[in-house]
Design an enzyme around this catalytic site. Structure first.
Site, short mmCIF file in Angstrom:
data_model
loop_
_atom_site.label_atom_id
_atom_site.label_comp_id
_atom_site.label_asym_id
_atom_site.label_seq_id
_atom_site.Cartn_x
_atom_site.Cartn_y
_atom_site.Cartn_z
N LYS A 29 12.19 35.69 17.54
CA LYS A 29 13.41 35.73 16.70
C LYS A 29 13.22 36.57 15.43
CE LYS A 29 12.51 31.43 14.20
NZ LYS A 29 12.29 32.05 12.89
N GLU A 216 16.51 30.50 11.04
CA GLU A 216 16.39 29.02 11.14
C GLU A 216 17.73 28.35 10.84
OE1 GLU A 216 13.85 27.86 12.40
OE2 GLU A 216 12.03 28.91 11.80
N GLN A 246 15.02 22.69 17.92
CA GLN A 246 13.99 22.59 16.89
C GLN A 246 14.56 22.13 15.55
OE1 GLN A 246 10.61 25.53 17.00
NE2 GLN A 246 12.11 26.73 18.16
#
Length: 668
Positions: A29, A216, A246
């Site tokens: 990512k 994130e 996550q």
């Protein structure tokens, strides 16, 4: 972009509509974000109009370093890569006047926040229980993270405790404003308030930031999502990258629901999934997929890898936690010598910090170097901050943050309402809190006694400061500790006498250290101002620089392990009431615990070992334990349960001795 896979390339090239990239663990990512920044510049968007935000300084630094390898200095000039909070602070520094603040905002840390709340309670501004200080502090943080104002908190308060907390929230915010101060949560909250109240200012910032990238994204709270929406505008000029599997920070206000909320708020949203993993063996990913499939999903995805299938995942059983520590230490020593690897290849992951103690002891006794992630910085101790606060104010009386920190440490009967009035007066006059204390105008706002107490403190500070220019700086500093009866203050405010002595020892260690750095190579003495400037820089560097483990076994919580990877991972304490944690079982929050286990599994590159105990010591008593329900959710064909053919104690000892013998022969 020849080295990117097809999904990564697609994620980089879509720039004309809002984009959500669902990036599984180890799917590259960060590379997608950095390549996209380079692509945007190449497509004609100047770097100064691009911003990338993430959650840690370490992640921001890594992103900057990668971008610097793709763009030259001229191309990357003005690029903004920072944490959410750094971006918020930049906005507030530039737009403070619109919200009624003066320049040079004071930033309150968690300790400052607790101190202010304690003062508000101690002086009866709000009739609350000082034992519940942490509860009030967390509640205020949760409200700010959920974009709930003090007025809204009061409107929705349905219990006496909630009414009290909401009243405290309102007084706390008023005091902060009077001190020209903000707390950590305000760095997101206030920019959103600003943008919602001033359309011209939000338009200015949308012109500054014409494309926004968010890393994130699953960890964003409601207020952070509002900030993203305000900056991106109705066109949705953004790419957000995240993984709902996550999301492990609900206790900090993270809302994995923000991923699905994007679809509701942006009808043109495109979704791309990154499912190829570049980290782990296929079997590890199969087990991780199998586990997380037990959680409900808005977006389905499955990780896969081209790195081979790999060995079965092992499950070790132990009769107690001491045996667990001994066997896993022996396993690491044995495996390292058998494979010729380094200690840095191994990680021991656990749910709670207390689980590390026995492992530390065993690793030390076997001369195995280890590194504990997240240890407390020397500068983070409250006693160190207090003493540095005094010294900062001595060399710079205009340091409002230092003034607020130490004005009532120890107590001088100067209450929060006095400080609020003082702060408001200083704001109006555009002067420091210290200077405001000596102005005649303050006497029109405050009663005689508070004015006298403030004056007495300022006189003492001026006298001490004058002594510094005449005598031995460090003798005077030591005398200062005695003058304010700081030792007595520590004993009054520590849980045990031993804790107070430990804090006092830290204070004298700080003073000795300051004295050592005061001299340079020529033996000349530096001024206290020079020393404090150097220390504050060290403090900032210390807080911003994450330590590296090097060739040491890493010990860390599952939360701290997120974003990291290791060839060989041991997940210990796989038991009910530990993982999943008892609190999560009682509050029916098993899904987040399952995501935490998923994060642990996907840290492993080559081998993964689960470990549980049949009995574990808790509060001094040995209690019976059940294996974690998560072990039963894993595919049995991919697990090797070693408790059925567990090594006898003699064999474990023999392995340890053999490994130590090998070590000695190598050293010889």
């Amino acid at each position: 972009m020849p080295k990117l896979n097809s999904q990564q390339q697609a994620a980089v090239k879509i720039i004309d509509k809002p984009l959500l990239v669902l990036a599984g663990a180890g799917s590259g990512k960060t590379r997608v974000i950095t390549e996209k920044i380079a692509y945007l510049v190449q497509q004609g968007t100047p770097a100064r109009h691009i911003a990338a935000v993430t959650f840690t300084n370490k992640a921001a630094r890594e992103m900057k370093n990668r971008v610097s390898r793709l763009l030259d200095d001229k191309q990357s000039r003005g690029l903004r890569v920072s944490t959410f909070h750094s971006l918020g602070l930049d906005i507030l520094r530039l737009e403070h006047k619109a919200l009624g603040y003066k320049a040079a905002l004071t930033l309150f840390d968690e300790q400052d926040k607790l101190n202010l709340l304690r003062q508000l309670l101690a002086h009866g501004v709000v009739k609350g229980d000082s034992d519940a200080l942490d509860v009030y502090c967390n509640r205020i943080g949760q409200w700010k993270n959920a974009f709930v104002s003090p007025e809204q908190a009061m409107q929705h308060a349905d219990t006496p405790e909630a009414v009290l907390a909401a009243a405290l929230y309102e007084h706390y915010n008023r005091s902060l404003k009077a001190y020209n101060a903000v707390d950590f949560d305000d760095l997101i909250w206030l920019p959103v308030v600003l943008f919602q109240q001033f359309p011209d200012i939000v338009e200015k910032w949308r012109n500054k930031i014409r494309y926004l990238l968010v890393d994130e994204y699953q960890d964003t709270n409601i207020t952070q999502y509002q900030l993203v929406k305000e900056l991106a505008g109705s066109l949705g000029r953004f790419t957000v990258v995240g993984d709902d599997d996550q999301s492990i920070y609900a206790w900090r206000g993270a809302q994995p629901e923000n991923l699905s909320q994007l679809q509701k708020d942006y009808s043109r949203l495109q979704v791309i999934k990154l499912e190829q993993n570049y980290r782990s063996a296929g079997r590890i990913l199969k087990v991780a997929n199998h586990l997380i499939a037990n959680n409900p999903h808005v977006f389905e995805k499955k990780l896969w890898s081209e790195l081979g299938y790999g060995d079965p995942l092992r499950v070790l059983s132990h009769k107690n936690d001491l045996t667990e520590a001994k066997q896993i230490t022996a396993e690491i020593i044995h495996h390292r010598f058998r494979t010729g690897g380094s200690y840095g290849d191994y990680a021991i992951l656990y749910r709670g910090n207390h689980q590390s103690r026995l492992f530390e002891r065993e690793l030390r006794e076997n001369n195995v170097p280890y590194f504990i992630s997240g240890s407390t910085s020397f500068f983070a101790y409250s006693e160190i901050k207090d003493v540095l606060g005094y010294l900062r104010l001595l060399v710079n009386p205009a340091d409002d943050a230092a003034f607020l920190r130490i004005i009532n440490t120890p107590r001088r009967e100067i209450g929060p309402s006095t400080l609020e009035t003082l702060g408001a007066y200083a704001n109006e006059r555009h002067i420091s809190l210290f200077d405001a204390c000596s102005e005649l105008g303050l006497q029109q706002r405050l009663a005689e006694k508070p004015v006298q107490r403030l004056g007495k403190f300022c006189d003492w500070l001026l006298q001490t400061s004058a002594k510094l220019t005449e005598g031995d700086v460090f003798n005077i500093t030591s005398q200062l500790i005695e003058d304010i009866n700081y030792a007595d203050w520590l004993h009054e405010n520590s849980k045990t006498a031993a804790a107070a002595e430990r804090k006092l020892k830290n204070v004298f260690e700080l003073l000795e250290w300051l004295q050592r750095i005061a001299g340079n190579e020529q033996g000349e003495e530096k001024s206290l101002a020079d020393v404090i400037a150097k220390v504050m820089l060290l403090d900032i560097l210390d807080r911003n620089q994450e330590q590296e483990a090097g060739d040491q076994v890493s010990l860390m919580t599952l939360h701290a392990a997120k974003g990291l990877e290791f060839p060989h991972v041991f997940m210990i304490g796989m038991e009910e009431n530990l993982l999943p944690h008892q609190n999560s079982i009682e509050t029916d929050n098993i899904e987040e615990e399952r995501r935490l286990a998923y994060v642990g599994i996907t840290r492993a590159q080559k081998t993964l070992t689960f470990s549980y105990c049949t009995h574990r010591k808790r509060y001094g008593e040995l209690t019976e334990c059940e294996p974690s329900r998560f072990l039963n959710e894993l595919p049995s064909d991919d697990l090797e349960w070693l408790n059925k053919k567990q090594l006898p104690a003699e064999e474990i000892k023999l392995r340890g001795k053999q490994s130590l013998a090998q070590l000695k022969s190598m050293l010889a």
